[in-house]
Write a protein that holds these residues in place. Structure first.
Motif, PDB file in Angstrom:
ATOM      1  N   LEU A   1      -0.616 -13.516  -6.230  1.00  0.00           N
ATOM      2  CA  LEU A   1      -1.547 -13.457  -5.104  1.00  0.00           C
ATOM      3  C   LEU A   1      -0.942 -12.684  -3.937  1.00  0.00           C
ATOM      4  N   GLY A   2       0.264 -12.172  -4.135  1.00  0.00           N
ATOM      5  CA  GLY A   2       0.879 -11.347  -3.098  1.00  0.00           C
ATOM      6  C   GLY A   2       1.468 -12.150  -1.949  1.00  0.00           C
ATOM      7  N   ILE A   3       1.728 -13.449  -2.155  1.00  0.00           N
ATOM      8  CA  ILE A   3       2.370 -14.236  -1.095  1.00  0.00           C
ATOM      9  C   ILE A   3       3.884 -14.054  -1.171  1.00  0.00           C
TER      10      ILE A   3
ATOM     11  N   ARG B   1      -5.189 -19.044   0.092  1.00  0.00           N
ATOM     12  CA  ARG B   1      -5.043 -17.642  -0.324  1.00  0.00           C
ATOM     13  C   ARG B   1      -6.103 -17.279  -1.372  1.00  0.00           C
TER      14      ARG B   1
ATOM     15  N   GLU C   1       0.830  -1.208   0.000  1.00  0.00           N
ATOM     16  CA  GLU C   1       0.000   0.000   0.000  1.00  0.00           C
ATOM     17  C   GLU C   1       0.866   1.260   0.000  1.00  0.00           C
TER      18      GLU C   1
ATOM     19  N   LEU D   1      -1.758 -21.997  -1.407  1.00  0.00           N
ATOM     20  CA  LEU D   1      -2.299 -21.286  -2.571  1.00  0.00           C
ATOM     21  C   LEU D   1      -3.827 -21.321  -2.558  1.00  0.00           C
TER      22      LEU D   1
ATOM     23  N   LYS E   1      -3.954  -7.958  -7.359  1.00  0.00           N
ATOM     24  CA  LYS E   1      -4.758  -8.476  -6.252  1.00  0.00           C
ATOM     25  C   LYS E   1      -6.216  -8.054  -6.386  1.00  0.00           C
ATOM     26  N   ILE E   2      -6.393  -6.782  -6.808  1.00  0.00           N
ATOM     27  CA  ILE E   2      -7.769  -6.295  -6.993  1.00  0.00           C
ATOM     28  C   ILE E   2      -8.460  -7.119  -8.077  1.00  0.00           C
TER      29      ILE E   2
ATOM     30  N   MET F   1      -8.985 -14.438  -0.866  1.00  0.00           N
ATOM     31  CA  MET F   1      -9.156 -13.270  -1.742  1.00  0.00           C
ATOM     32  C   MET F   1     -10.472 -13.293  -2.502  1.00  0.00           C
ATOM     33  N   GLN F   2     -10.816 -14.457  -3.033  1.00  0.00           N
ATOM     34  CA  GLN F   2     -11.966 -14.483  -3.946  1.00  0.00           C
ATOM     35  C   GLN F   2     -13.288 -14.770  -3.253  1.00  0.00           C
TER      36      GLN F   2
ATOM     37  N   ILE G   1       2.147 -18.132  -9.079  1.00  0.00           N
ATOM     38  CA  ILE G   1       0.834 -17.904  -8.446  1.00  0.00           C
ATOM     39  C   ILE G   1       1.003 -17.168  -7.119  1.00  0.00           C
ATOM     40  N   SER G   2       2.023 -17.554  -6.337  1.00  0.00           N
ATOM     41  CA  SER G   2       2.261 -16.868  -5.062  1.00  0.00           C
ATOM     42  C   SER G   2       2.548 -15.392  -5.288  1.00  0.00           C
TER      43      SER G   2
ATOM     44  N   PHE H   1      -7.770 -10.152  -9.115  1.00  0.00           N
ATOM     45  CA  PHE H   1      -8.002 -11.531  -8.706  1.00  0.00           C
ATOM     46  C   PHE H   1      -9.136 -11.614  -7.684  1.00  0.00           C
ATOM     47  N   GLY H   2      -9.048 -10.750  -6.667  1.00  0.00           N
ATOM     48  CA  GLY H   2     -10.048 -10.775  -5.596  1.00  0.00           C
ATOM     49  C   GLY H   2     -11.431 -10.420  -6.090  1.00  0.00           C
TER      50      GLY H   2
ATOM     51  N   TYR I   1     -12.384  -6.298  -2.542  1.00  0.00           N
ATOM     52  CA  TYR I   1     -11.687  -6.190  -3.822  1.00  0.00           C
ATOM     53  C   TYR I   1     -12.622  -5.711  -4.920  1.00  0.00           C
TER      54      TYR I   1
ATOM     55  N   PHE J   1       4.263 -22.460  -8.709  1.00  0.00           N
ATOM     56  CA  PHE J   1       4.085 -22.012  -7.326  1.00  0.00           C
ATOM     57  C   PHE J   1       4.594 -20.572  -7.152  1.00  0.00           C
TER      58      PHE J   1
ATOM     59  N   GLN K   1      -2.954  -3.884  -8.307  1.00  0.00           N
ATOM     60  CA  GLN K   1      -3.934  -4.077  -9.372  1.00  0.00           C
ATOM     61  C   GLN K   1      -4.206  -5.559  -9.579  1.00  0.00           C
TER      62      GLN K   1
ATOM     63  N   HIS L   1     -13.766 -10.942  -1.077  1.00  0.00           N
ATOM     64  CA  HIS L   1     -14.236 -10.598  -2.424  1.00  0.00           C
ATOM     65  C   HIS L   1     -14.870  -9.210  -2.497  1.00  0.00           C
TER      66      HIS L   1
END
Lengths: 380, 588
Positions: free
Chosen positions: A334-336, B31, A226, B28, A240-241, B35-36, A330-331, A243-244, B43, A327, A238, B40
């Motif tokens: 996804l911000g991991i 996570r 942030e 994974l 994460k937004i 998130m989803q 994707i991590s 994806f979420g 986001y 791995f 962006q 959700h």
């Protein structure tokens, strides 16, 4: 065990090979490749241009390589393992000094309009070379440290060059693949402990001496995304937004607001998983991850059931490579993990990664086809 | 075959990889779920916020037009420089640079800083409007982060303070409109009343931003053009309006209405002191507004309909007509005025201490003899007076559906007094009603309507919104001869010896008639004194009588009716002179 059923590798017919072909490994691979074209069509805002058609052609070329490798004589690869490694290593050297710069890293070599990323190929070449090296060592040899000096050298040369590019993602992948291979062949556990301690001690030196500003920025951004929402953190925020906001079933094919309106950078390459998540939601992402996992299990199974050491190590090494690949990717999205620039295997737009992976899959199929062959290090 | 020891190592050690792989894959999946599924909504909200940057395309607000289509208030296209603080790396240096570049005054810079601190960081802060093109081009060439130049509209009030309370003005709504900090709506007057019609429909431009959040393009498929608002046409005649305002502005406070008798068109309507809404947008705007709000003469009040005044001697028109219609008196009957009249225990004074001698109705109107009207009122009684007052349009609302705060005033009778004052009506109440004092309260518009109805013998209703249609007014059915008698008296007012002789006009033979009036304001001074807000100087001014004049012209065929009220002018002279000026403008 019944060696009578098995003809010599040099004498295997095509139909014999076809009967040993692993469809369980081949079909999920094809499903993902098909899916990648579908997603890239959406990434082009509902057009074959500029990604989908281009990728389809690369897939066709890659499939050609895959079949040639899969149905070739396994001995060819045993013979040429070091040679392939040497060739790719030369390309890595070349790319480090004369390659084209992209995103602050030297990565591409141009050959008559075709851009090649040797760092993608070195992962497969290293697996091949390590498998070749360890395949004929017995348990006594494998417990002696001196027998690991050459493999360490085989890792360190490309590792140093690639980290200098600086392609952190590939560098870490190479390290992890090698460590994994060392472990599975039976290296002493104490060595890993010592290497681990040395690695921790080296961290500050790497941080201050061996990293580019943008890499440091990415790691700082990873810790606190942030902090810099318009700069380095923009990409990951962006992502994460996107994806979420996909939710359980997603916003629908070609309806991802983040991806379709260009809020999502690199959506066709490293961040393609985000686009998938936005448009197909948790269901889509979970299905893809399941297929990946299935492929990893099949690769492990191929390694485990392989009755010759070379094929086993090739399959296992490639399995490690494949798992680490997706791995990390994707991590990262996804911000991991911090953004390190690793493509999503079989999905991301780009030829080098795809061709090298299909070459790898070809090798594994080849090992599977030849799993009952007895191979000697001397008599080939 | 694989060495058994080596094979065993493979089997043993692969368990670690399988376990590790399973754990990492679970991470994974968890996570992804987090998130989803669980986060959700958050986001989704963020996605909606940044999917588009919607820019509202402001429509051109409709104009307020005069009777002839001349512009009273309109939107003019402007360039607006604004600043979005969150886009700047260093707010201090941006403000400093812009201030130097535009030569902003310290006051403006202070205002900008106030807004920056007050508003949220993503909301634009206005830097300047209407800047000249050279400076604008220079600024945009500098490409300062956070500084934007946009097209917009700014309201221009062509009439300035003349009728500002009637036409109203626009301003920023209390509740700010998302995505559109420069949105304005009608705050009062016609701007407020016809806001929905005039404001138009905003359009939108959907902008796309690149990886660093800068605008890179536009989603043309989502573009919506704004639709301009409609114009409203008033009955105001701009030149007359200006003359009325200028005449009123010569006095501290007052108001006036000009009517076209034929169709009820309000040709002019103004109040003073007034304000110039053009000043609200300037950097001194806030101080300007607070100085207006603290003015005891109430600049924001549309006194023509909100201000109630005792009609004073102008009310004598009502009493005279009522008496004639009821047959209680003939115009030639004479009444003796020695300067006072004792009735009961009270002594009623004429304004002329020395008396008017024997006066008939014409003389009584000409000289505004109070004694004549005291006696006339008593003779016909309050009910007859009230009946005529209502017939002539007093105590009624006309602008209710257009302008707010209209006050109907009071035309008292017995019931009214018992209900509101609590004591019975006495003859004294009737007597002072005869000269428009006591409980009677009217507004300026009503007095103009009264004048218009008397000269036309029609139930004239005033209107402010223009229409080509000529309204058909009902007949009042007053006897023409009685009207003639009253008008004869009113014509005398501007003749030699009349109370408004000084304001006589002669435009190509066309003359003006009318009636003067002064009204006492003692009740106002009492209340003002209680609140204690007034200085002695103001108190003095406040104690003076209001001066009134109702007039009509031309006398041979009346077309215009005017009422002018000059607050605390002492006498009716200024009001009569103002009316004369207006009539000259109308008749020229």
């Amino acid at each position: 065990m019944s060696t009578t059923r098995v003809s010599n590798a040099n004498m295997m017919t095509f139909s014999e090979k076809l009967s040993r072909f692993s469809w369980a490994l081949f079909i999920p691979m094809c499903v993902i490749l098909l899916f990648s074209v579908v997603i890239l069509f959406s990434a082009g805002n509902g057009s074959w241009q500029p990604f989908a058609l281009s990728q389809l052609l690369k897939i066709c070329a890659g499939m050609g390589i895959f079949f040639i490798v899969a149905f070739s004589n396994i001995k060819t690869w045993i013979k040429s393992a070091y040679f392939i490694y040497a060739i790719v290593l030369i390309l890595v050297v070349l790319v480090t000094f004369v390659g084209d710069v992209g995103m602050g890293a030297q990565r591409w070599l141009s050959f008559g309009g075709i851009n090649i990323q040797p760092s993608e190929f070195i992962k497969i070449a290293l697996v091949l070379a390590l498998a070749r090296y360890f395949a004929w060592q017995n348990s006594v040899e494998l417990s002696q440290f001196k027998n690991y000096l050459v493999p360490i050298f085989m890792l360190l040369v490309p590792f140093a060059l690639i980290c200098a590019q600086p392609d952190l993602g590939t560098g870490i992948s190479l390290g992890l693949i090698t460590v994994g291979m060392f472990y599975i062949v039976g290296a002493n556990k104490k060595w890993f402990l010592i290497a681990g301690i040395l690695g921790v001690l080296a961290l500050p030196v790497v941080w201050y001496g061996g990293m580019h500003d943008y890499q440091r920025a990415r790691i700082i951004t990873f810790i606190n995304p942030e902090m810099d929402a318009r700069g380095a953190g923009y990409q990951i925020n962006q992502a994460k937004i996107a994806f979420g906001s996909g939710g359980i079933i997603g916003k629908g094919y070609m309806s991802g607001t983040q991806s379709q309106q260009s809020f999502l950078p690199e959506k066709q390459t490293d961040f393609i998983f985000t686009m998938l998540g936005e448009e197909f939601g948790f269901v889509g992402a979970f299905v893809l991850l399941s297929i990946y996992t299935f492929i990893v299990i099949m690769l492990f199974w191929a390694a485990k059931t392989c009755r010759n050491r070379f094929g086993q190590l090739v399959c296992f090494g490639f399995m490690l490579n494949f798992f680490i690949y997706y791995f990390i990717n994707i991590s990262m999205v996804l911000g991991i993990l911090p953004t390190v620039g690793v493509p999503l295997p079989l999905m991301s737009f780009g030829g080098s990664s795809l061709i090298s992976l299909l070459f790898g899959f070809g090798l594994c199929q080849n090992a599977h086809i030849h799993k009952d062959q007895q191979l000697s290090s001397k008599g080939f | 075959m694989i060495d058994t020891e080596v094979a065993r190592t493979f089997d043993r050690r692969s368990a670690l990889f399988l376990t590790g792989g399973a754990i990492l894959t679970s991470v994974l999946i968890m996570r992804m779920l987090q998130m989803q599924v669980f986060e959700h909504k958050d986001y989704m909200k963020k996605s909606e916020n940044n999917s588009f940057r919607i820019q509202i395309n402001m429509p051109c607000r409709g104009s307020i037009l005069s009777e002839t289509g001349a512009i009273i208030s309109r939107d003019i296209p402007i360039y607006r420089i604004y600043f979005i603080p969150e886009e700047a790396d260093d707010i201090n240096s941006v403000v400093e640079t812009v201030a130097n570049e535009l030569h902003l005054r310290q006051k403006t810079v202070d205002r900008i800083w106030r807004n920056i601190k007050k508003q949220q960081k993503f909301q634009p802060v206005l830097i300047a409007e209407n800047t000249n093109w050279n400076i604008l081009a220079g600024l945009s060439a500098k490409n300062i982060p956070g500084i934007h130049i946009g097209n917009g509209f700014s309201r221009s009030y062509e009439m300035g303070p003349a009728g500002a309370q009637v036409f109203g003005y626009v301003g920023v709504p209390k509740k700010s409109v998302p995505n559109n900090p420069f949105f304005t709506h009608g705050i009062n007057g016609l701007e407020k009343r016809f806001n929905d019609y005039m404001e138009g429909t905003p359009g939108q431009t959907v902008l796309i931003t690149n990886a660093v959040g800068r605008i890179t393009g536009e989603d043309k498929t989502q573009f919506i053009a704004p639709i301009s608002g409609g114009n409203i046409k008033t009955t105001i005649r701009d030149n007359v309006q200006k003359v009325l305002y200028d005449s009123l502005a010569m006095n501290r406070a007052g108001c006036g209405v000009v009517l076209d008798v034929e169709n009820g068109n309000i040709l002019a309507m103004a109040s003073t002191p007034s304000f110039d809404p053009n000043n609200f947008k300037t950097d001194d705007g806030e101080e300007y507004i607070s100085s207006l709000l603290s003015d005891v003469a109430k600049p924001f009040m549309n006194k023509t309909i909100e201000g109630l005044y005792p009609p004073g001697s102008t009310f004598k028109i009502v009493v005279a007509l009522a008496a004639l219609e009821s047959g209680a008196i003939s115009p030639n009957e004479k009444v003796f005025c020695p300067g006072y009249w004792e009735y009961g225990k009270h002594k009623y004074h004429c304004w002329e201490k020395h008396g008017h001698g024997y006066v008939n109705m014409y003389d009584a109107l000409k000289h505004s003899c109070d004694i004549y009207f005291y006696q006339l009122a008593l003779r016909i009684g309050i009910d007859v007076i009230k009946h005529m007052a209502l017939k002539l349009g007093l105590n009624q609302k006309y602008m209710e559906d257009i302008l707010s705060h209209e006050m109907p005033g009071i035309i008292p009778d017995r019931n009214w007094k018992e209900r509101n004052v609590g004591i019975p009506w006495v003859h004294g109440d009737t007597i002072i009603s005869g000269i428009g004092q006591g409980f009677i309260l009217t507004n300026c518009l009503q007095l103009a309507v009264m004048m218009a109805r008397v000269v036309s013998n029609k139930e004239v209703k005033p209107r402010l919104m223009y229409s080509d249609e000529v309204p058909v007014f009902k007949n009042l059915d007053l006897q023409e001869k009685n009207i003639k008698h009253v008008l004869k008296g009113l014509e005398e007012v501007t003749k030699k010896g009349g109370t408004a002789y000084g304001s006589a006009i002669n435009v190509k033979g066309k003359k003006m008639g009318g009636k003067t009036g002064t009204s006492q304001v003692r009740n106002i001074s009492k209340t003002e004194r209680k609140t204690g807000v007034l200085t002695n100087e103001q108190l003095k001014w406040n104690l003076r009588n209001h001066g009134l004049f109702v007039g009509y012209a031309p006398t041979d065929n009346p077309r215009y009716a005017v009422c002018v009220i000059m607050e605390h002018a002492g006498g009716s002279g200024p009001a009569a002179r103002a009316t004369a000026k207006i009539m000259k403008e109308l008749l020229k």
